[in-house]
Every structure is written in structure tokens, then in C-alpha cells.
Motif scaffolding. Structure first.
Motif, PDB file in Angstrom:
ATOM      1  N   VAL A 112       0.860  -1.192   0.000  1.00  0.00           N
ATOM      2  CA  VAL A 112       0.000   0.000   0.000  1.00  0.00           C
ATOM      3  C   VAL A 112       0.891   1.234   0.000  1.00  0.00           C
ATOM      4  O   VAL A 112       1.717   1.398   0.900  1.00  0.00           O
ATOM      5  CB  VAL A 112      -0.930   0.020   1.233  1.00  0.00           C
ATOM      6  N   SER A 116      -8.289   1.855   5.176  1.00  0.00           N
ATOM      7  CA  SER A 116      -8.868   1.198   4.005  1.00  0.00           C
ATOM      8  C   SER A 116      -9.513   2.208   3.061  1.00  0.00           C
ATOM      9  O   SER A 116      -9.464   2.048   1.835  1.00  0.00           O
ATOM     10  CB  SER A 116      -9.893   0.148   4.443  1.00  0.00           C
ATOM     11  N   ALA A 123      -6.427   4.676   1.652  1.00  0.00           N
ATOM     12  CA  ALA A 123      -5.483   3.953   0.800  1.00  0.00           C
ATOM     13  C   ALA A 123      -6.176   3.063  -0.224  1.00  0.00           C
ATOM     14  O   ALA A 123      -5.500   2.410  -1.025  1.00  0.00           O
ATOM     15  CB  ALA A 123      -4.541   3.112   1.653  1.00  0.00           C
ATOM     16  N   ASN A 124      -7.515   3.007  -0.162  1.00  0.00           N
ATOM     17  CA  ASN A 124      -8.276   2.180  -1.098  1.00  0.00           C
ATOM     18  C   ASN A 124      -7.785   0.732  -1.071  1.00  0.00           C
ATOM     19  O   ASN A 124      -7.446   0.136  -2.091  1.00  0.00           O
ATOM     20  CB  ASN A 124      -8.180   2.747  -2.521  1.00  0.00           C
ATOM     21  N   THR A 125      -7.766   0.171   0.134  1.00  0.00           N
ATOM     22  CA  THR A 125      -7.294  -1.200   0.304  1.00  0.00           C
ATOM     23  C   THR A 125      -8.265  -1.970   1.183  1.00  0.00           C
ATOM     24  O   THR A 125      -9.243  -1.409   1.708  1.00  0.00           O
ATOM     25  CB  THR A 125      -5.881  -1.213   0.931  1.00  0.00           C
ATOM     26  N   GLU A 126      -8.022  -3.255   1.372  1.00  0.00           N
ATOM     27  CA  GLU A 126      -8.908  -4.082   2.170  1.00  0.00           C
ATOM     28  C   GLU A 126      -8.824  -3.697   3.649  1.00  0.00           C
ATOM     29  O   GLU A 126      -7.791  -3.296   4.151  1.00  0.00           O
ATOM     30  CB  GLU A 126      -8.551  -5.566   2.026  1.00  0.00           C
ATOM     31  N   ARG A 185      -6.259  -5.598   5.696  1.00  0.00           N
ATOM     32  CA  ARG A 185      -4.885  -5.152   5.485  1.00  0.00           C
ATOM     33  C   ARG A 185      -4.598  -3.902   6.315  1.00  0.00           C
ATOM     34  O   ARG A 185      -3.528  -3.763   6.902  1.00  0.00           O
ATOM     35  CB  ARG A 185      -4.638  -4.864   4.001  1.00  0.00           C
TER      36      ARG A 185
END
Length: 342
Positions: free
Chosen positions: A71, A108, A111-114, A117
Motif C-alpha cells: 500500500v 482502508s 489507501a483504497n485497500t482491504e 490489510r
């Protein structure tokens, strides 16, 4: 924030006010106000600068961990996200434990992540931050052991640090060795409850056991990636240690601000001991951290200051490390929340 969380937060702040009220009663409000009135405004500003240095250092640790997980965040975004993390910790009970789920959601979204994570990243940073705090506290205790005779309170405080240095890594190790059994227990406990809620509120579909297991597996996989990246761990520990040093500088400058300087060596022991009180069910450890800091300062023979001076310095220091991230992080959380709604 749902009604349950809101009630817990309100109760937590009421508890913090009660502890702070008792501390003010014991020390004396008049004496405290008199010391604070004479504080150097310029030096208090330096305390705030040191606080920003602490936030920047720990945000670099978060950025490093996120980088290991694939990320990418800029330095500025990492600083803002970590400030949001500290805001969450400071307004929810049990410090990091209460704020981590909110922080993971913030990571999330930014950072546009799961989600898992983001949770693995902030959990890793919190764990890495523990290592230098205990190490510095043990170094401080070892130094004082060569200089002075430990009193009862100082022996108890040192015993707490030693116990944490043994118990926490042991608990983490056992938890990791039994992570698959832990995963099965979490799935067995969470899925039935979520399904009951979904039946009562059919606005969302209940997750399957396979999807929950997959998410938990991704979380553990992310933790493993961080733990096995030696360069990332080393850089994160260095940034974490620098952050602790900035906190120590901030408390040291707080004493300078009230014209009662104390040996900087005392900060090695005092600041980590205060951080231990952050595990109390008080938002951001408010009240508990202040009480522990004053008690430990009073127990150190090398710190010859009155209780009112000690509390005044602690108030300046805690005012900075509590309210600066609340001010910055509150704006960040509000903006991210508004964007999500929009």
C-alpha cells in the motif's frame, strides 16, 4: 458511532474526569494554576513542535508497514492517517484496542485497500511501538539502579516493566503459534451472531463462514509479511524509537517551560511508564496516564520537584500529545467520513 460505543465513550470520559478531579484535589488547583501561569509560552510552543515530531515519526512507521503490504501512501497522507488513528485512540476506551478497528477503516478508505490489510498494518505498528518503549524503560531503570537506591514504588514500577517485557512477547508468540485455532474460534463465535443480526435487519447479507475465514486468513497473511520483512521491521522500529524520543523531549521541555528542568535521563523511564496506563478503559488513557506520570516522577529521587510542578509539566505535555492529534485527526476523520457519505 453506534449507541453502545457512544455510551462507552461517555462513561470513559466521565471516568477520566473523575481521576483528573481526584488528582487535582490531591495536588491543589490553586498551586497548579499558579505554576501554569508562569509557564513560558515559547517553550510550550516547542512542546507542540516535539509532539508534531512524534506524530511524524510514528506516521513514517505506519507508512513503512503499509509499504511492506503493498500500500503506497505519501508522507503527508501517512501523517494525516496516523493523526486520525490517534484521534480514534483518544476518543475510544482502552486506547489502541478501542481505536484500531476505526483506524483500520480509515486506512482502508484513504489507501483504497482491504479492511483486514489496514487492521494488520495498524496492529503491526502498535506492536512494534511496544518494543522500544519497554527497551527504553529498562535502560532508564538500569541507569537509575546504578545511581540511586530504589524505593518501593520504583521497584513496583520496574517490576511492571520487566513483567510486560516477558509477558507481552510471550502472549504474541503463543497467539501466533495457535493462530489457526484462534481463527476457528473467531469464525465460530462471530458468524452465528452476525447471521442473527442480518435476519433481524435484512439490509445486508450475512457473511459465509468461508468469507470470514478468508478475511482472517488475509489478516494473518499480512501480519506474516510484515514480520518477515527485516528491512521494514528495522525501519519501523527506528521510526518508533524516534517517536518515543520526541515524546521524551516534549515532557522534558514541559518542565523547562515551568522553569523546573529535570534530568533528561528520567524521561527514559517516566514516559514509557505513563504509556502503560493507556491500556485502562479511559479514552486515550486520559486521567490514568497523568496519575501514573506524576506518581513515577514523585518516586524518582533524581527529580526534585513538588507535586504541583510535576502535575503542571504533565498537564502541558499531555495537553499537547492528547489534543494536537485530536485536533488534526478529528478533521481527517470528519473529511473522510463526509466523503464516504457523499
Amino acid at each position: 458511532m453506534d449507541s453502545g460505543q457512544l455510551r462507552a465513550t461517555v462513561v470513559g470520559f466521565l471516568g477520566a474526569f473523575a481521576v483528573l478531579g481526584a488528582l487535582l484535589y490531591l495536588v491543589g488547583v490553586g498551586d497548579l494554576v499558579e505554576v501554569l501561569r508562569g509557564a513560558s509560552v515559547e517553550t510550550v510552543a516547542l512542546v507542540i513542535v516535539a509532539t508534531l515530531g512524534w506524530l511524524a515519526a510514528w506516521s513514517i512507521a505506519l507508512r513503512t508497514v503499509l509499504g511492506v503490504l503493498g500500500v503506497r501512501l505519501s508522507v503527508v497522507r501517512s501523517f494525516l492517517v496516523f493523526s486520525g488513528a490517534m484521534f480514534s485512540n483518544n476518543v475510544t476506551p482502552f486506547g489502541q484496542a478501542g481505536g484500531e478497528p476505526v483506524t483500520a477503516l480509515l486506512i482502508s478508505k484513504v489507501a483504497n485497500t482491504e479492511y483486514e490489510r489496514g487492521l494488520a498494518a495498524i496492529a503491526s505498528v502498535d506492536t512494534l511501538n511496544f518494543v522500544p518503549s519497554v527497551t527504553l524503560a529498562l535502560v532508564g531503570a538500569a541507569y537509575f539502579a546504578t545511581e540511586v537506591t530504589f524505593g518501593t514504588r520504583l521497584r513496583v514500577a520496574t517490576g511492571v516493566v520487566v513483567a510486560l517485557a516477558l509477558l507481552v512477547p510471550g502472549a504474541v508468540y503463543l497467539g501466533w503459534r495457535n493462530r489457526y485455532a484462534l481463527e476457528d474460534r473467531v469464525v465460530a463465535a462471530v458468524v452465528p451472531g452476525v447471521r442473527r443480526v442480518a435476519r433481524a435487519l435484512p439490509v445486508f447479507s450475512a457473511p459465509t463462514e468461508e468469507s470470514v475465514e478468508s478475511r482472517i486468513g488475509h489478516f494473518f497473511g499480512a501480519i506474516e509479511r510484515v514480520a518477515t520483512d527485516r528491512t521494514g521491521v528495522a525501519l519501523s522500529l527506528a521510526a518508533s524509537t524516534l517517536g518515543w524520543v520526541f515524546q521524551m523531549i516534549a515532557l522534558y521541555l514541559a518542565f523547562v517551560a515551568v522553569d523546573q528542568p529535570v534530568p533528561f535521563s528520567a524521561m527514559l523511564f517516566v514516559v514509557p511508564m505513563g504509556a502503560i496506563a493507556g491500556v485502562t478503559p479511559l479514552p486515550g488513557g486520559a486521567g490514568g496516564i497523568e496519575a501514573v506520570l506524576v506518581a513515577v516522577l514523585a518516586a524518582l529521587p533524581s527529580v526534585s520537584v513538588s507535586a504541583s510542578v510535576a502535575l503542571a509539566a504533565v498537564v502541558i505535555y499531555r495537553g499537547a500529545v492528547f489534543w494536537v492529534p485530536v485536533a488534526i485527526g478529528g478533521v481527517v476523520v470528519s473529511v473522510v467520513g463526509a466523503d464516504s457519505v457523499g
